[in-house]
Design a protein around this motif. Structure first.
Motif, PDB file in Angstrom:
ATOM      1  N   VAL A 101     -66.695  78.735 130.475  1.00 34.12           N
ATOM      2  CA  VAL A 101     -66.825  77.713 131.488  1.00 34.12           C
ATOM      3  C   VAL A 101     -65.732  77.705 132.524  1.00 34.12           C
ATOM      4  N   LYS A 102     -64.597  77.824 132.261  1.00 33.41           N
ATOM      5  CA  LYS A 102     -63.350  77.801 133.049  1.00 33.41           C
ATOM      6  C   LYS A 102     -63.561  79.150 134.153  1.00 33.41           C
ATOM      7  N   ARG A 103     -63.902  80.377 133.424  1.00 37.07           N
ATOM      8  CA  ARG A 103     -64.239  81.735 134.212  1.00 37.07           C
ATOM      9  C   ARG A 103     -65.288  81.513 135.275  1.00 37.07           C
ATOM     10  N   ARG A 104     -66.343  80.880 134.784  1.00 35.88           N
ATOM     11  CA  ARG A 104     -67.467  80.623 135.743  1.00 35.88           C
ATOM     12  C   ARG A 104     -67.059  79.744 136.942  1.00 35.88           C
ATOM     13  N   ALA A 105     -66.451  78.634 136.508  1.00 33.07           N
ATOM     14  CA  ALA A 105     -65.939  77.453 137.607  1.00 33.07           C
ATOM     15  C   ALA A 105     -65.060  78.331 138.493  1.00 33.07           C
ATOM     16  N   GLU A 106     -64.078  79.075 138.200  1.00 28.93           N
ATOM     17  CA  GLU A 106     -63.145  79.781 138.942  1.00 28.93           C
ATOM     18  C   GLU A 106     -63.902  80.589 139.722  1.00 28.93           C
ATOM     19  N   ALA A 107     -64.997  81.355 139.249  1.00 26.95           N
ATOM     20  CA  ALA A 107     -65.568  82.450 140.148  1.00 26.95           C
ATOM     21  C   ALA A 107     -66.456  81.753 141.139  1.00 26.95           C
ATOM     22  N   ASP A 108     -66.925  80.235 140.764  1.00 28.40           N
ATOM     23  CA  ASP A 108     -67.531  79.497 141.938  1.00 28.40           C
ATOM     24  C   ASP A 108     -66.580  78.861 142.885  1.00 28.40           C
ATOM     25  N   ASP A 109     -65.397  79.075 142.816  1.00 32.12           N
ATOM     26  CA  ASP A 109     -64.414  78.180 143.278  1.00 32.12           C
ATOM     27  C   ASP A 109     -64.466  76.862 143.156  1.00 32.12           C
ATOM     28  N   ARG A 110     -64.781  76.467 141.834  1.00 32.46           N
ATOM     29  CA  ARG A 110     -64.942  74.678 141.540  1.00 32.46           C
ATOM     30  C   ARG A 110     -64.091  74.552 140.605  1.00 32.46           C
ATOM     31  N   SER A 111     -63.990  73.259 140.303  1.00 31.81           N
ATOM     32  CA  SER A 111     -63.039  72.583 139.146  1.00 31.81           C
ATOM     33  C   SER A 111     -64.095  72.663 137.972  1.00 31.81           C
ATOM     34  N   VAL A 112     -63.300  72.606 136.790  1.00 32.33           N
ATOM     35  CA  VAL A 112     -64.206  72.609 135.632  1.00 32.33           C
ATOM     36  C   VAL A 112     -65.249  71.591 135.612  1.00 32.33           C
ATOM     37  N   SER A 113     -64.861  70.239 136.036  1.00 32.57           N
ATOM     38  CA  SER A 113     -65.432  69.057 136.150  1.00 32.57           C
ATOM     39  C   SER A 113     -66.822  69.202 136.908  1.00 32.57           C
ATOM     40  N   SER A 114     -66.456  69.634 138.285  1.00 34.76           N
ATOM     41  CA  SER A 114     -67.590  69.778 139.034  1.00 34.76           C
ATOM     42  C   SER A 114     -68.607  70.885 138.678  1.00 34.76           C
ATOM     43  N   TRP A 115     -68.175  72.132 137.841  1.00 38.24           N
ATOM     44  CA  TRP A 115     -69.034  72.988 137.455  1.00 38.24           C
ATOM     45  C   TRP A 115     -70.028  72.401 136.482  1.00 38.24           C
ATOM     46  N   ILE A 116     -69.396  71.520 135.471  1.00 34.51           N
ATOM     47  CA  ILE A 116     -69.955  71.063 134.347  1.00 34.51           C
ATOM     48  C   ILE A 116     -70.989  69.872 134.943  1.00 34.51           C
ATOM     49  N   ARG A 117     -70.718  69.109 135.823  1.00 34.93           N
ATOM     50  CA  ARG A 117     -71.518  68.258 136.585  1.00 34.93           C
ATOM     51  C   ARG A 117     -72.905  68.933 137.133  1.00 34.93           C
ATOM     52  N   ARG A 118     -72.538  69.923 138.020  1.00 34.43           N
ATOM     53  CA  ARG A 118     -73.616  70.506 138.537  1.00 34.43           C
ATOM     54  C   ARG A 118     -74.626  71.104 137.432  1.00 34.43           C
ATOM     55  N   ALA A 119     -74.085  71.719 136.345  1.00 36.56           N
ATOM     56  CA  ALA A 119     -74.737  72.428 135.482  1.00 36.56           C
ATOM     57  C   ALA A 119     -75.719  71.119 134.799  1.00 36.56           C
ATOM     58  N   VAL A 120     -74.986  70.142 134.638  1.00 37.51           N
ATOM     59  CA  VAL A 120     -75.952  68.776 133.840  1.00 37.51           C
ATOM     60  C   VAL A 120     -77.058  68.480 135.040  1.00 37.51           C
ATOM     61  N   GLU A 121     -76.608  68.420 136.131  1.00 42.13           N
ATOM     62  CA  GLU A 121     -77.461  68.176 137.006  1.00 42.13           C
ATOM     63  C   GLU A 121     -78.683  68.985 137.280  1.00 42.13           C
ATOM     64  N   ARG A 122     -78.515  70.166 137.139  1.00 42.41           N
ATOM     65  CA  ARG A 122     -79.445  71.176 137.144  1.00 42.41           C
ATOM     66  C   ARG A 122     -80.534  71.063 136.063  1.00 42.41           C
ATOM     67  N   GLU A 123     -79.907  70.957 134.922  1.00 41.93           N
ATOM     68  CA  GLU A 123     -80.477  70.824 133.545  1.00 41.93           C
ATOM     69  C   GLU A 123     -81.484  69.711 133.639  1.00 41.93           C
ATOM     70  N   LEU A 124     -80.952  68.391 134.051  1.00 47.31           N
ATOM     71  CA  LEU A 124     -81.672  67.293 134.332  1.00 47.31           C
ATOM     72  C   LEU A 124     -83.079  67.701 135.348  1.00 47.31           C
ATOM     73  N   GLN A 125     -82.759  68.409 136.322  1.00 47.62           N
ATOM     74  CA  GLN A 125     -83.886  68.287 137.250  1.00 47.62           C
ATOM     75  C   GLN A 125     -84.819  69.372 136.686  1.00 47.62           C
ATOM     76  N   ARG A 126     -84.431  70.280 135.849  1.00 52.46           N
ATOM     77  CA  ARG A 126     -85.261  71.423 135.251  1.00 52.46           C
ATOM     78  C   ARG A 126     -86.255  70.780 134.178  1.00 52.46           C
ATOM     79  N   THR A 127     -85.744  69.777 133.356  1.00 53.16           N
ATOM     80  CA  THR A 127     -86.664  69.206 132.351  1.00 53.16           C
ATOM     81  C   THR A 127     -87.484  68.146 132.825  1.00 53.16           C
ATOM     82  N   THR A 128     -87.182  67.685 133.907  1.00 56.43           N
ATOM     83  CA  THR A 128     -88.014  66.440 134.444  1.00 56.43           C
ATOM     84  C   THR A 128     -89.271  66.899 135.252  1.00 56.43           C
TER      85      THR A 128
END
Length: 80
Positions: free
Chosen positions: A53-80
């Motif tokens: 998660v840290k590697r991917r967040a850094e690659a996206d130039d985002r904080s870990v928290s921001s990266w996780i929030r975005r992943a959760v938001e995407r998952e919620l959109q995908r499953t609704t």
């Protein structure tokens, strides 16, 4: 022609650009953030997963928290 006033910069180029005090002055109207965040939610990850998660967040130039929030938001959109 792009409507972007500034060309895309790498994180290193941005750092060098904004290190100059001349480029630190606010311009235009302030941009307000979205509503404040709720209470923190403590989440534990296995070390290997957190490292990825840290590697991917850094690659996206985002904080870990921001990266996780975005992943959760995407998952919620995908499953609704």
């Amino acid at each position: 022609m792009s409507s972007d006033p500034m060309p895309r910069m790498t994180p290193d180029e941005e750092n060098a650009y904004y290190a100059d005090p001349e480029h630190q002055r606010p311009t235009g109207a302030p941009i307000r953030r979205k509503a404040r965040m709720g209470a923190p939610v403590p989440i534990r990850f296995p070390e290997e997963l957190l490292a990825e998660v840290k590697r991917r967040a850094e690659a996206d130039d985002r904080s870990v928290s921001s990266w996780i929030r975005r992943a959760v938001e995407r998952e919620l959109q995908r499953t609704t």
